[in-house]
Design an enzyme around this catalytic site. Structure first.
Site, PDB file in Angstrom:
ATOM      1  N   LEU A 149    -104.284  67.372  36.500  1.00 24.61           N
ATOM      2  CA  LEU A 149    -104.310  68.845  36.606  1.00 24.61           C
ATOM      3  C   LEU A 149    -102.925  69.464  36.795  1.00 24.61           C
ATOM      4  O   LEU A 149    -102.753  70.394  37.588  1.00 24.61           O
ATOM      5  CB  LEU A 149    -105.251  69.283  37.733  1.00 24.61           C
ATOM      6  CG  LEU A 149    -106.733  68.936  37.539  1.00 24.61           C
ATOM      7  CD1 LEU A 149    -107.541  69.285  38.785  1.00 24.61           C
ATOM      8  CD2 LEU A 149    -107.316  69.638  36.318  1.00 24.61           C
TER       9      LEU A 149
ATOM     10  N   CYS B 123    -112.971  66.873  36.424  1.00 23.66           N
ATOM     11  CA  CYS B 123    -111.700  66.165  36.213  1.00 23.66           C
ATOM     12  C   CYS B 123    -111.770  64.809  36.916  1.00 23.66           C
ATOM     13  O   CYS B 123    -111.941  64.750  38.133  1.00 23.66           O
ATOM     14  CB  CYS B 123    -110.522  66.970  36.743  1.00 23.66           C
ATOM     15  SG  CYS B 123    -108.966  66.027  36.600  1.00 23.66           S
TER      16      CYS B 123
ATOM     17  N   LYS C 267    -118.151  73.183  33.346  1.00 24.67           N
ATOM     18  CA  LYS C 267    -117.771  72.039  32.496  1.00 24.67           C
ATOM     19  C   LYS C 267    -118.142  70.741  33.205  1.00 24.67           C
ATOM     20  O   LYS C 267    -117.604  70.421  34.265  1.00 24.67           O
ATOM     21  CB  LYS C 267    -116.270  72.095  32.182  1.00 24.67           C
ATOM     22  CG  LYS C 267    -115.817  70.980  31.249  1.00 24.67           C
ATOM     23  CD  LYS C 267    -114.416  71.228  30.732  1.00 24.67           C
ATOM     24  CE  LYS C 267    -113.919  70.083  29.887  1.00 24.67           C
ATOM     25  NZ  LYS C 267    -112.573  70.323  29.352  1.00 24.67           N
TER      26      LYS C 267
ATOM     27  N   GLY D 192    -114.620  64.134  21.496  1.00 23.49           N
ATOM     28  CA  GLY D 192    -114.330  63.346  20.303  1.00 23.49           C
ATOM     29  C   GLY D 192    -114.508  64.065  18.980  1.00 23.49           C
ATOM     30  O   GLY D 192    -114.556  63.428  17.925  1.00 23.49           O
TER      31      GLY D 192
HETATM   32  C1  SIN Z   1    -106.212  66.308  33.872  1.00 20.17           C
HETATM   33  O1  SIN Z   1    -105.407  67.244  34.029  1.00 20.17           O
HETATM   34  O2  SIN Z   1    -106.167  65.293  34.560  1.00 20.17           O
HETATM   35  C2  SIN Z   1    -107.257  66.399  32.812  1.00 20.17           C
HETATM   36  C3  SIN Z   1    -108.233  67.470  33.108  1.00 20.17           C
HETATM   37  C4  SIN Z   1    -109.641  67.013  33.090  1.00 20.17           C
HETATM   38  O3  SIN Z   1    -109.939  65.908  32.638  1.00 20.17           O
HETATM   39  O4  SIN Z   1    -110.503  67.782  33.522  1.00 20.17           O
END
Ligand code: SIN
Length: 304
Positions: free
Chosen positions: A73, A131, A166, A245
């Site tokens: 993030l 995440c 999400k 994907g």
């Molecule tokens: C990340 O910033 O680690 C990816 C974000 C995510 O997979 O939600």
């Protein structure tokens, strides 16, 4: 003439193609390559309350037909996103966007939702409870129906814009979590985020990624996305943004048949910055090939 327009919570998109958060920056980086106003919309990099440097490097591991990321993030934090990134974005993109937000507590999600709700260009708030690359927060809110519902309810209480949650595929029962979000007031569901994965370097005998594990994305996960969108479509009434994907216009059609109203493209943007442009240009031809006059007619078509 075919109709590629779709509607997400009252917002009409010229086509269902949306670059996924974290793979398209704030748009202006890609606007140097082509006019990004051909996109249906885009979801900008996940924003947290405070700035985040992200995880230690290496953060990327190559895989067959995909990749693992452990970005963690990384982002400049809500204040800078609003004061510096969004003004640059507005100059190059003139349609409503999806604001992807993350948090480490319900209060942080609420803070981010409240702040971003004020931004005129934000059409949809996409709440990332999935995440896999942070040790608390992130996915931990998206792996239980109760926690996902708590975040949804709290965010809905402070926003006037449509809220899409999400979801993570790293769960046993995606349907229970999607239902819990809908019951808590979610206006839509985005799925799937990345699958937890890991690679080990044979030369060192150690994990490739410094954080050991990361989120696996790319073409290889597409069948998982189709399965989960299909399952969630059977259970909820709110619109679904499908992802995972997607790399061709055929994939867009397939995910819409499974139940998606719109489709995000993620890892493909990292392989080819023109991926979304190519998909949008190919979509009318693919529609003609399969006798599809209007994309709205195929949403959930595989269930009939
Ligand atoms: C990340 O910033 O680690 C990816 C974000 C995510 O997979 O939600």
């Amino acid at each position: 003439m075919v109709n590629t327009k779709v509607i997400l919570s009252g917002i009409t998109l010229d086509n269902p193609v949306i670059p996924a958060s974290g793979t398209f920056g704030y748009g202006y980086e890609f606007a140097e390559l082509y006019d990004i106003n051909i996109l249906g919309s885009f979801s900008f990099k996940g924003t947290t309350k405070e700035p985040r440097f992200g995880n230690p490097t290496p953060r990327i591991a190559e895989c067959t037909e995909g990749m693992i990321n452990s970005v963690g993030l990384q982002n400049p934090g809500m204040e800078k996103v609003i004061s510096e990134e969004l003004p640059k974005m507005k100059k190059v993109f003139h349609k409503p966007v999806l604001a992807n937000i993350s948090g480490f507590s319900v209060e942080e999600y609420v803070y981010c939702a409240e702040r971003i709700n004020e931004e005129e260009q934000v059409g949809i708030i996409e709440v990332n409870v999935s995440c896999p690359n942070v040790h608390h927060g992130g996915m931990s809110f998206g792996t239980s129906p109760e926690a996902a519902a708590e975040v949804t309810k709290a965010v809905k209480a402070v926003t006037t814009k449509p809220v899409y949650i999400k979801l993570s595929p790293n769960v046993t029962d995606i349907v229970a979590i999607a239902k819990a979000c809908e019951d808590a007031g979610a206006d839509g569901i985005s799925l799937i985020n990345t699958l937890m994965g890991m690679r080990i370097d044979l030369k060192t005998g150690k994990p490739v990624v410094a954080n050991k594990m990361g989120g696996f994305s790319g073409k290889a996960i597409f069948p998982v996305a189709v399965r989960m969108v299909y399952q969630v479509y059977e259970a909820v009434k709110v619109p679904i943004i499908g992802m995972g994907g997607v790399s061709t216009a055929e994939d867009v059609v397939e995910l819409m048949l499974a139940g998606a109203t719109a489709v995000q493209v993620g890892a493909a943007n990292l392989v080819d910055p023109f991926a979304c442009k190519n998909i949008i240009e190919a979509l009318p031809h693919v529609m003609k090939k399969y006798g599809i006059k209007d994309l709205n007619h195929i949403i959930g078509g595989a269930h009939k």
